[in-house]
Design a protein around this motif. Structure first.
Motif, PDB file in Angstrom:
ATOM      1  N   ARG A   6      46.077  78.147  18.334  1.00 26.20           N
ATOM      2  CA  ARG A   6      45.138  77.715  17.138  1.00 26.20           C
ATOM      3  C   ARG A   6      44.765  76.306  17.697  1.00 26.20           C
ATOM      4  NH1 ARG A   6      47.919  78.027  11.135  1.00 26.20           N
ATOM      5  NH2 ARG A   6      48.343  80.367  11.930  1.00 26.20           N
ATOM      6  N   THR A   7      44.091  76.074  17.761  1.00 26.29           N
ATOM      7  CA  THR A   7      42.768  74.136  18.094  1.00 26.29           C
ATOM      8  C   THR A   7      42.324  73.613  17.054  1.00 26.29           C
ATOM      9  OG1 THR A   7      43.134  73.520  20.197  1.00 26.29           O
ATOM     10  CG2 THR A   7      41.256  75.318  19.776  1.00 26.29           C
ATOM     11  N   ASN A   8      42.167  72.206  17.051  1.00 22.77           N
ATOM     12  CA  ASN A   8      41.616  72.020  16.288  1.00 22.77           C
ATOM     13  C   ASN A   8      40.354  71.509  17.746  1.00 22.77           C
ATOM     14  OD1 ASN A   8      43.073  71.938  14.559  1.00 22.77           O
ATOM     15  ND2 ASN A   8      44.004  69.022  14.422  1.00 22.77           N
ATOM     16  N   ASP A   9      40.733  71.107  19.004  1.00 21.28           N
ATOM     17  CA  ASP A   9      39.780  71.558  20.482  1.00 21.28           C
ATOM     18  C   ASP A   9      38.186  72.410  20.511  1.00 21.28           C
ATOM     19  OD1 ASP A   9      39.006  70.678  22.100  1.00 21.28           O
ATOM     20  OD2 ASP A   9      40.228  70.474  23.919  1.00 21.28           O
ATOM     21  N   PRO A  10      37.067  71.847  19.801  1.00 19.54           N
ATOM     22  CA  PRO A  10      36.173  72.705  19.708  1.00 19.54           C
ATOM     23  C   PRO A  10      35.736  73.805  20.915  1.00 19.54           C
ATOM     24  CG  PRO A  10      35.441  71.050  18.613  1.00 19.54           C
ATOM     25  CD  PRO A  10      36.834  70.840  18.939  1.00 19.54           C
ATOM     26  N   VAL A  11      36.088  72.531  22.279  1.00 19.17           N
ATOM     27  CA  VAL A  11      35.444  72.468  23.287  1.00 19.17           C
ATOM     28  C   VAL A  11      36.938  73.604  23.859  1.00 19.17           C
ATOM     29  CG1 VAL A  11      35.038  71.824  25.508  1.00 19.17           C
ATOM     30  CG2 VAL A  11      34.368  70.748  23.588  1.00 19.17           C
ATOM     31  N   ARG A  12      38.520  73.099  24.140  1.00 21.52           N
ATOM     32  CA  ARG A  12      39.086  74.430  24.487  1.00 21.52           C
ATOM     33  C   ARG A  12      38.818  75.270  23.775  1.00 21.52           C
ATOM     34  NH1 ARG A  12      45.698  74.854  23.944  1.00 21.52           N
ATOM     35  NH2 ARG A  12      45.581  75.811  25.305  1.00 21.52           N
ATOM     36  N   LEU A  13      38.771  75.744  22.653  1.00 21.26           N
ATOM     37  CA  LEU A  13      38.336  77.149  21.673  1.00 21.26           C
ATOM     38  C   LEU A  13      37.333  77.494  23.142  1.00 21.26           C
ATOM     39  CD1 LEU A  13      39.068  78.353  19.707  1.00 21.26           C
ATOM     40  CD2 LEU A  13      37.799  77.605  18.658  1.00 21.26           C
ATOM     41  N   SER A  14      35.934  77.513  22.717  1.00 21.04           N
ATOM     42  CA  SER A  14      35.192  78.133  23.702  1.00 21.04           C
ATOM     43  C   SER A  14      35.208  78.679  24.796  1.00 21.04           C
ATOM     44  CB  SER A  14      33.912  76.840  23.779  1.00 21.04           C
ATOM     45  OG  SER A  14      33.146  77.124  23.726  1.00 21.04           O
ATOM     46  N   VAL A  29      37.226  84.287  16.058  1.00 13.68           N
ATOM     47  CA  VAL A  29      37.489  82.717  16.151  1.00 13.68           C
ATOM     48  C   VAL A  29      38.223  82.563  14.288  1.00 13.68           C
ATOM     49  CG1 VAL A  29      37.491  80.398  15.457  1.00 13.68           C
ATOM     50  CG2 VAL A  29      36.272  81.842  17.945  1.00 13.68           C
ATOM     51  N   PHE A  30      38.712  82.579  13.697  1.00 10.39           N
ATOM     52  CA  PHE A  30      39.205  82.788  12.099  1.00 10.39           C
ATOM     53  C   PHE A  30      39.171  80.825  11.927  1.00 10.39           C
ATOM     54  CE2 PHE A  30      41.754  86.851  11.502  1.00 10.39           C
ATOM     55  CZ  PHE A  30      40.745  87.967  11.828  1.00 10.39           C
ATOM     56  N   ASP A  31      38.865  80.935  10.489  1.00  6.46           N
ATOM     57  CA  ASP A  31      39.031  79.734   9.920  1.00  6.46           C
ATOM     58  C   ASP A  31      38.193  79.026  10.981  1.00  6.46           C
ATOM     59  OD1 ASP A  31      41.548  80.334   8.407  1.00  6.46           O
ATOM     60  OD2 ASP A  31      42.466  80.276  10.195  1.00  6.46           O
ATOM     61  N   GLU A  32      36.884  79.216  11.361  1.00  6.96           N
ATOM     62  CA  GLU A  32      35.750  78.508  11.680  1.00  6.96           C
ATOM     63  C   GLU A  32      34.716  77.728  10.143  1.00  6.96           C
ATOM     64  OE1 GLU A  32      32.886  78.444  15.967  1.00  6.96           O
ATOM     65  OE2 GLU A  32      33.209  79.620  14.582  1.00  6.96           O
ATOM     66  N   HIS A  33      34.639  79.008   9.549  1.00  6.17           N
ATOM     67  CA  HIS A  33      34.254  78.150   7.834  1.00  6.17           C
ATOM     68  C   HIS A  33      34.819  77.595   7.361  1.00  6.17           C
ATOM     69  CE1 HIS A  33      30.549  80.218   9.288  1.00  6.17           C
ATOM     70  NE2 HIS A  33      31.686  81.706   9.637  1.00  6.17           N
ATOM     71  N   THR A  34      36.522  76.771   7.170  1.00  4.92           N
ATOM     72  CA  THR A  34      36.721  76.775   6.542  1.00  4.92           C
ATOM     73  C   THR A  34      36.796  75.276   7.418  1.00  4.92           C
ATOM     74  OG1 THR A  34      38.790  78.101   5.569  1.00  4.92           O
ATOM     75  CG2 THR A  34      39.327  76.257   5.808  1.00  4.92           C
ATOM     76  N   SER A  35      37.325  75.570   8.287  1.00  8.88           N
ATOM     77  CA  SER A  35      37.072  74.217   9.042  1.00  8.88           C
ATOM     78  C   SER A  35      35.749  73.124   8.526  1.00  8.88           C
ATOM     79  CB  SER A  35      37.709  74.179  10.325  1.00  8.88           C
ATOM     80  OG  SER A  35      37.101  73.340  11.659  1.00  8.88           O
ATOM     81  N   ILE A  36      34.883  73.930   8.630  1.00  8.03           N
ATOM     82  CA  ILE A  36      32.836  73.010   8.396  1.00  8.03           C
ATOM     83  C   ILE A  36      33.508  72.213   7.205  1.00  8.03           C
ATOM     84  CG2 ILE A  36      30.731  73.568   8.356  1.00  8.03           C
ATOM     85  CD1 ILE A  36      30.904  75.577  10.476  1.00  8.03           C
ATOM     86  N   LEU A  37      34.158  73.399   6.083  1.00  7.65           N
ATOM     87  CA  LEU A  37      33.681  73.021   4.888  1.00  7.65           C
ATOM     88  C   LEU A  37      34.698  71.500   4.611  1.00  7.65           C
ATOM     89  CD1 LEU A  37      34.525  75.883   3.000  1.00  7.65           C
ATOM     90  CD2 LEU A  37      32.388  75.227   3.222  1.00  7.65           C
ATOM     91  N   GLU A  38      35.614  71.861   5.366  1.00 11.56           N
ATOM     92  CA  GLU A  38      36.428  70.149   5.038  1.00 11.56           C
ATOM     93  C   GLU A  38      35.920  68.907   6.326  1.00 11.56           C
ATOM     94  OE1 GLU A  38      38.764  68.739   8.380  1.00 11.56           O
ATOM     95  OE2 GLU A  38      37.657  70.331   9.323  1.00 11.56           O
ATOM     96  N   GLY A  39      34.759  68.911   6.115  1.00 18.42           N
ATOM     97  CA  GLY A  39      33.789  68.074   6.622  1.00 18.42           C
ATOM     98  C   GLY A  39      33.486  67.409   7.933  1.00 18.42           C
ATOM     99  N   PRO A  45      42.968  73.202  11.819  1.00 18.58           N
ATOM    100  CA  PRO A  45      42.468  74.405  13.765  1.00 18.58           C
ATOM    101  C   PRO A  45      42.507  75.353  12.967  1.00 18.58           C
ATOM    102  CG  PRO A  45      44.902  74.441  12.877  1.00 18.58           C
ATOM    103  CD  PRO A  45      44.404  73.405  11.572  1.00 18.58           C
ATOM    104  N   ARG A  46      41.310  75.782  14.331  1.00 15.87           N
ATOM    105  CA  ARG A  46      40.705  77.670  14.276  1.00 15.87           C
ATOM    106  C   ARG A  46      41.753  78.038  14.720  1.00 15.87           C
ATOM    107  NH1 ARG A  46      35.851  73.527  15.118  1.00 15.87           N
ATOM    108  NH2 ARG A  46      34.338  73.387  13.418  1.00 15.87           N
ATOM    109  N   ARG A  47      41.940  79.006  14.109  1.00 15.18           N
ATOM    110  CA  ARG A  47      42.910  80.232  15.312  1.00 15.18           C
ATOM    111  C   ARG A  47      41.738  81.729  16.138  1.00 15.18           C
ATOM    112  NH1 ARG A  47      45.330  83.419  10.930  1.00 15.18           N
ATOM    113  NH2 ARG A  47      43.059  82.916   9.087  1.00 15.18           N
ATOM    114  N   LEU A  48      42.050  81.785  17.206  1.00 13.25           N
ATOM    115  CA  LEU A  48      41.467  83.217  18.528  1.00 13.25           C
ATOM    116  C   LEU A  48      42.095  83.786  18.459  1.00 13.25           C
ATOM    117  CD1 LEU A  48      38.628  82.723  20.040  1.00 13.25           C
ATOM    118  CD2 LEU A  48      40.996  82.172  21.959  1.00 13.25           C
ATOM    119  N   MET A  49      41.720  84.936  18.072  1.00 13.63           N
ATOM    120  CA  MET A  49      42.055  86.030  17.512  1.00 13.63           C
ATOM    121  C   MET A  49      42.330  87.236  18.646  1.00 13.63           C
ATOM    122  SD  MET A  49      44.669  85.275  14.580  1.00 13.63           S
ATOM    123  CE  MET A  49      44.779  87.185  14.061  1.00 13.63           C
TER     124      MET A  49
END
Length: 70
Positions: A6-14, A29-39, A45-49
């Protein structure tokens, strides 16, 4: 599916998703769209499953690449 990271860092996630893919482990990646909606301020954080059966191998890869937070 199990949460690998679970991370807020898109570079690390990638990076980690790429390492997994190169090793034959698919991830989602879970929660990617939710993160976009919050601006895209990075508050959510996004979750890598990964699949349950790939979880142990994925944890080892995180540890071997120095990306294991635990």
């Amino acid at each position: 599916m199990k949460e690998l990271l679970r991370t807020n860092d898109p570079v690390r996630l990638s990076f980690i998703a790429s390492v997994l893919r190169d090793s034959g482990i698919e991830s989602v990646v879970f929660d990617e769209h939710t993160s976009i909606l919050e601006g895209s301020i990075g508050a959510l954080p996004r979750r890598l499953m990964v699949l349950d059966e790939d979880y142990d191998a994925a944890r080892r890869l995180l540890r071997d690449t120095g990306q294991d937070d635990s």
